[in-house]
Scaffold this active site. Sequence first.
Site, PDB file in Angstrom:
ATOM      1  CG  HIS A 138     -48.605  34.003 -28.740  1.00 13.78           C
ATOM      2  ND1 HIS A 138     -49.514  33.280 -29.480  1.00 13.78           N
ATOM      3  CD2 HIS A 138     -47.445  33.285 -28.768  1.00 13.78           C
ATOM      4  CE1 HIS A 138     -48.927  32.174 -29.928  1.00 13.78           C
ATOM      5  NE2 HIS A 138     -47.671  32.162 -29.518  1.00 13.78           N
ATOM      6  CG  ASP A 172     -44.429  30.673 -34.064  1.00  9.21           C
ATOM      7  OD1 ASP A 172     -43.292  31.053 -33.754  1.00  9.21           O
ATOM      8  OD2 ASP A 172     -45.147  29.961 -33.323  1.00  9.21           O
ATOM      9  CG  HIS A 174     -47.071  28.131 -30.689  1.00  7.54           C
ATOM     10  ND1 HIS A 174     -45.687  28.168 -30.766  1.00  7.54           N
ATOM     11  CD2 HIS A 174     -47.380  27.133 -29.833  1.00  7.54           C
ATOM     12  CE1 HIS A 174     -45.184  27.240 -29.961  1.00  7.54           C
ATOM     13  NE2 HIS A 174     -46.190  26.593 -29.386  1.00  7.54           N
ATOM     14  CG  ASP A 261     -42.296  27.616 -33.022  1.00  5.38           C
ATOM     15  OD1 ASP A 261     -42.458  27.953 -34.207  1.00  5.38           O
ATOM     16  OD2 ASP A 261     -42.869  28.194 -32.071  1.00  5.38           O
TER      17      ASP A 261
HETATM   18  C1  OKP Z   1     -44.583  31.363 -28.419  1.00  6.16           C
HETATM   19  B1  OKP Z   1     -44.317  31.485 -29.931  1.00  6.16           B
HETATM   20  C2  OKP Z   1     -43.598  24.675 -22.928  1.00  6.16           C
HETATM   21  C3  OKP Z   1     -44.995  25.256 -23.033  1.00  6.16           C
HETATM   22  C4  OKP Z   1     -44.944  26.444 -23.940  1.00  6.16           C
HETATM   23  C5  OKP Z   1     -46.026  28.510 -24.588  1.00  6.16           C
HETATM   24  C6  OKP Z   1     -45.831  28.617 -26.053  1.00  6.16           C
HETATM   25  C7  OKP Z   1     -45.548  30.010 -26.518  1.00  6.16           C
HETATM   26  C8  OKP Z   1     -45.066  30.040 -27.950  1.00  6.16           C
HETATM   27  N1  OKP Z   1     -43.299  24.032 -21.714  1.00  6.16           N
HETATM   28  N2  OKP Z   1     -46.157  27.146 -24.143  1.00  6.16           N
HETATM   29  O1  OKP Z   1     -45.468  31.326 -30.717  1.00  6.16           O
HETATM   30  O2  OKP Z   1     -43.292  30.600 -30.417  1.00  6.16           O
HETATM   31 ZN    ZN Z   2     -44.376  29.486 -31.659  1.00  3.02          ZN
END
Ligand code: OKP
Ligand code: ZN
Length: 317
Positions: A138, A172, A174, A261
């Site tokens: 990110h 990932d 995200h 994730d």
């Molecule tokens: C980073 B990577 C949880 C909200 C989380 C941020 C996500 C960042 C992900 N309470 N929001 O891509 O694993």
């Molecule tokens: Zn992620």
Amino acid sequence: MNIKIIYSEIHKQHNPPFEIYDGVKESYAEKSDRIEAIIKTLRENGVNKFYSPEEFSIRNIYSIHQKEYVNFLQKRSASLNGDQVLYPSYFIMDTYTPIVKGTYDAARSAVNVALSGAQRILNGQGVVYSLCRPPGHHAEQKAMSGYCYFNNAAIAANYLSDHGKVAILDIDFHHGNGTQNMFYERKDVLYVSLHADPRLMFPYVSGYADELGKSQGLGFNKNYPLPLRINNKEYSRTLLKALEEIKKFDPKFLVVSLGFDTYEKDPIGGFKLTLSFYKDIAKNIKNLRLPTLLIQEGGYYTQDLGKLSFNFLQGME
Ligand code: OKP
Ligand code: ZN
């Protein structure tokens, strides 16, 4: 196991105590235990080829991140006491990415971990696993966000790109907005990502199917946004399409932004992929028969991270 793993314990110096989600303080999901859990399980399973990173020149970071941004992170990290947490507003886009005293050193070391992996790939190693923390996909040219400070995968891919075309496969949960943007106008680096529909999930602003690249880079960016609760079978179908895309591009190297994730038990994810399926994902990736650098990104169900990682590596063998 033949796969070499790059790891540095400097990551432990980055340990923010909390993040803020929808106005509420929560414990920080991107914990240092994540990487330690992976190491522990790999060791228990006889995976023991761990290597410390080499030091790489800061110029490798400057070719991806703005110099002022890098200097800012360094200065502000150094200015803090051991227990301070800073949400600086400058260069920061959300409430997930604070600075603590050890942040710069950890982020810098994660880049060295990624580049040491890339160097081993250039030296002829088939698969290398860079256990980067904090994660990177990110991180933008001049913005930290989503637990990311320096974009490890982008820096490694850029390093490899001096020696031939590079495909980045981001699996990932995200979308890797930072990585996408770094290469959006380049045709020598293909970015392909499978991730949760950004209308529902972080980073919200990018990861849509109509983002295809720009000018020279048009056609060299490919997003596969997916619905929540997707299962192994449905995920496989899209993965195979993504791998076809990469085959067509015919790269010399593959960089995988590897997040766990997507796992069914992940506390911040939302897919339904199961433990044993990670071996299948890896087998499919391995079928490309490309020199492959694995860069650790997310994955927050600490208890099973080691098994997820081990299953994946078994599939890559
Ligand atoms: C980073 B990577 C949880 C909200 C989380 C941020 C996500 C960042 C992900 N309470 N929001 O891509 O694993
Ligand atoms: Zn992620």
